[in-house]
Design a protein around this motif. Structure first.
Motif, PDB file in Angstrom:
ATOM      1  N   MET A   1       0.853  -1.174   0.000  1.00  0.00           N
ATOM      2  CA  MET A   1       0.000   0.000   0.000  1.00  0.00           C
ATOM      3  C   MET A   1       0.896   1.232   0.000  1.00  0.00           C
ATOM      4  N   ASN A   2       0.540   2.193  -0.833  1.00  0.00           N
ATOM      5  CA  ASN A   2       1.307   3.431  -0.868  1.00  0.00           C
ATOM      6  C   ASN A   2       0.790   4.410   0.189  1.00  0.00           C
ATOM      7  N   CYS A   3       1.478   5.503   0.365  1.00  0.00           N
ATOM      8  CA  CYS A   3       1.134   6.463   1.417  1.00  0.00           C
ATOM      9  C   CYS A   3      -0.256   7.067   1.232  1.00  0.00           C
ATOM     10  N   ILE A   4      -0.585   7.458   0.010  1.00  0.00           N
ATOM     11  CA  ILE A   4      -1.891   8.082  -0.217  1.00  0.00           C
ATOM     12  C   ILE A   4      -3.005   7.071   0.025  1.00  0.00           C
ATOM     13  N   GLY A   5      -2.749   5.800  -0.295  1.00  0.00           N
ATOM     14  CA  GLY A   5      -3.728   4.757  -0.014  1.00  0.00           C
ATOM     15  C   GLY A   5      -3.959   4.587   1.476  1.00  0.00           C
ATOM     16  N   ALA A   6      -2.890   4.713   2.262  1.00  0.00           N
ATOM     17  CA  ALA A   6      -3.016   4.612   3.715  1.00  0.00           C
ATOM     18  C   ALA A   6      -3.822   5.791   4.274  1.00  0.00           C
ATOM     19  N   VAL A   7      -3.534   6.988   3.798  1.00  0.00           N
ATOM     20  CA  VAL A   7      -4.279   8.172   4.246  1.00  0.00           C
ATOM     21  C   VAL A   7      -5.756   8.010   3.899  1.00  0.00           C
ATOM     22  N   GLU A   8      -6.026   7.598   2.674  1.00  0.00           N
ATOM     23  CA  GLU A   8      -7.413   7.410   2.235  1.00  0.00           C
ATOM     24  C   GLU A   8      -8.095   6.321   3.064  1.00  0.00           C
ATOM     25  N   GLY A   9      -7.409   5.226   3.310  1.00  0.00           N
ATOM     26  CA  GLY A   9      -7.996   4.128   4.073  1.00  0.00           C
ATOM     27  C   GLY A   9      -8.328   4.511   5.501  1.00  0.00           C
ATOM     28  N   ILE A  10      -7.418   5.213   6.151  1.00  0.00           N
ATOM     29  CA  ILE A  10      -7.673   5.647   7.528  1.00  0.00           C
ATOM     30  C   ILE A  10      -8.843   6.635   7.566  1.00  0.00           C
ATOM     31  N   ALA A  11      -8.849   7.581   6.638  1.00  0.00           N
ATOM     32  CA  ALA A  11      -9.933   8.562   6.610  1.00  0.00           C
ATOM     33  C   ALA A  11     -11.278   7.883   6.339  1.00  0.00           C
ATOM     34  N   LYS A  12     -11.307   6.912   5.434  1.00  0.00           N
ATOM     35  CA  LYS A  12     -12.556   6.195   5.156  1.00  0.00           C
ATOM     36  C   LYS A  12     -13.011   5.396   6.372  1.00  0.00           C
ATOM     37  N   ALA A  13     -12.076   4.818   7.108  1.00  0.00           N
ATOM     38  CA  ALA A  13     -12.437   4.088   8.326  1.00  0.00           C
ATOM     39  C   ALA A  13     -13.056   5.038   9.351  1.00  0.00           C
ATOM     40  N   GLN A  45      -5.281  18.518   4.707  1.00  0.00           N
ATOM     41  CA  GLN A  45      -4.192  19.298   5.302  1.00  0.00           C
ATOM     42  C   GLN A  45      -2.940  18.437   5.480  1.00  0.00           C
ATOM     43  N   PHE A  46      -3.129  17.183   5.907  1.00  0.00           N
ATOM     44  CA  PHE A  46      -1.989  16.276   6.059  1.00  0.00           C
ATOM     45  C   PHE A  46      -1.286  16.064   4.720  1.00  0.00           C
ATOM     46  N   VAL A  47      -2.064  15.835   3.683  1.00  0.00           N
ATOM     47  CA  VAL A  47      -1.480  15.629   2.352  1.00  0.00           C
ATOM     48  C   VAL A  47      -0.783  16.903   1.874  1.00  0.00           C
ATOM     49  N   ALA A  48      -1.388  18.045   2.121  1.00  0.00           N
ATOM     50  CA  ALA A  48      -0.772  19.316   1.711  1.00  0.00           C
ATOM     51  C   ALA A  48       0.536  19.564   2.463  1.00  0.00           C
ATOM     52  N   ASP A  49       0.571  19.197   3.735  1.00  0.00           N
ATOM     53  CA  ASP A  49       1.772  19.395   4.550  1.00  0.00           C
ATOM     54  C   ASP A  49       2.873  18.383   4.234  1.00  0.00           C
ATOM     55  N   ASN A  50       2.505  17.309   3.555  1.00  0.00           N
ATOM     56  CA  ASN A  50       3.451  16.248   3.231  1.00  0.00           C
ATOM     57  C   ASN A  50       3.385  15.960   1.733  1.00  0.00           C
ATOM     58  N   PRO A  51       3.974  16.831   0.920  1.00  0.00           N
ATOM     59  CA  PRO A  51       3.857  16.684  -0.528  1.00  0.00           C
ATOM     60  C   PRO A  51       4.456  15.393  -1.075  1.00  0.00           C
ATOM     61  N   GLU A  52       5.292  14.710  -0.288  1.00  0.00           N
ATOM     62  CA  GLU A  52       5.821  13.431  -0.742  1.00  0.00           C
ATOM     63  C   GLU A  52       4.731  12.355  -0.801  1.00  0.00           C
ATOM     64  N   VAL A  53       3.625  12.578  -0.082  1.00  0.00           N
ATOM     65  CA  VAL A  53       2.493  11.648  -0.115  1.00  0.00           C
ATOM     66  C   VAL A  53       1.767  11.785  -1.445  1.00  0.00           C
ATOM     67  N   SER A  54       1.427  12.993  -1.796  1.00  0.00           N
ATOM     68  CA  SER A  54       0.746  13.288  -3.057  1.00  0.00           C
ATOM     69  C   SER A  54       0.707  14.799  -3.236  1.00  0.00           C
ATOM     70  N   GLU A  55       0.699  15.214  -4.457  1.00  0.00           N
ATOM     71  CA  GLU A  55       0.598  16.644  -4.737  1.00  0.00           C
ATOM     72  C   GLU A  55      -0.832  17.046  -5.101  1.00  0.00           C
ATOM     73  N   THR A  57      -4.091  17.371  -3.625  1.00  0.00           N
ATOM     74  CA  THR A  57      -4.942  17.410  -2.431  1.00  0.00           C
ATOM     75  C   THR A  57      -6.424  17.368  -2.787  1.00  0.00           C
ATOM     76  N   GLU A  58      -6.801  17.950  -3.914  1.00  0.00           N
ATOM     77  CA  GLU A  58      -8.213  17.968  -4.291  1.00  0.00           C
ATOM     78  C   GLU A  58      -8.720  16.569  -4.632  1.00  0.00           C
ATOM     79  N   LEU A  59      -7.834  15.715  -5.094  1.00  0.00           N
ATOM     80  CA  LEU A  59      -8.227  14.343  -5.406  1.00  0.00           C
ATOM     81  C   LEU A  59      -8.682  13.614  -4.147  1.00  0.00           C
ATOM     82  N   ILE A  60      -7.913  13.724  -3.069  1.00  0.00           N
ATOM     83  CA  ILE A  60      -8.295  13.058  -1.824  1.00  0.00           C
ATOM     84  C   ILE A  60      -9.573  13.674  -1.266  1.00  0.00           C
ATOM     85  N   ARG A  61      -9.718  14.993  -1.407  1.00  0.00           N
ATOM     86  CA  ARG A  61     -10.953  15.652  -0.940  1.00  0.00           C
ATOM     87  C   ARG A  61     -12.169  15.097  -1.692  1.00  0.00           C
ATOM     88  N   ASP A  62     -12.059  14.992  -2.996  1.00  0.00           N
ATOM     89  CA  ASP A  62     -13.184  14.513  -3.800  1.00  0.00           C
ATOM     90  C   ASP A  62     -13.527  13.060  -3.487  1.00  0.00           C
TER      91      ASP A  62
END
Length: 110
Positions: A1-13, A45-55, A57-62
């Protein structure tokens, strides 16, 4: 699992748990949607503060917004409401509008 997938998974949980709690304790929809917005804003905000995760941010919001809204509408469809007459249906289009409005403005449309 990549970083953005982990962020998305935790947020969905978290969003799923908020929906469960909201349903169990019969919280007002505006309270649930405010919590949804807080989770989504925090993930963005986490994704924006950590650009190595993803650039993007609107994708994760949507993705999270659509996930939360779809879950909320599905819950409404499955809720047995004593106020509904036999054969009556909920106006899910109007409910979707209310969700969008509550999310954007923090209160019910007038």
């Amino acid at each position: 699992m990549n970083c953005i997938g982990a962020v998305e998974g935790i947020a969905k949980a978290l969003l799923g748990k908020f929906l469960d709690v909201s349903t169990t304790y019969r919280l007002d929809d505006s309270e649930y949607i405010r919590n949804v917005k807080a989770v989504i804003d925090a993930a963005v905000q986490f994704v924006a503060d950590n650009p190595e995760v993803s650039e993007k941010t609107e994708l994760i919001r949507d993705v999270l917004y659509d996930f939360a809204k779809t879950g909320w509408l599905a819950r409404l469809e499955n809720t047995v409401d004593s106020d509904l007459e036999a054969g009556a249906t909920r106006d899910l289009e109007y409910q979707a509008y209310c969700y969008d409005y509550l999310y954007a403005h923090g209160n019910y449309p007038r």
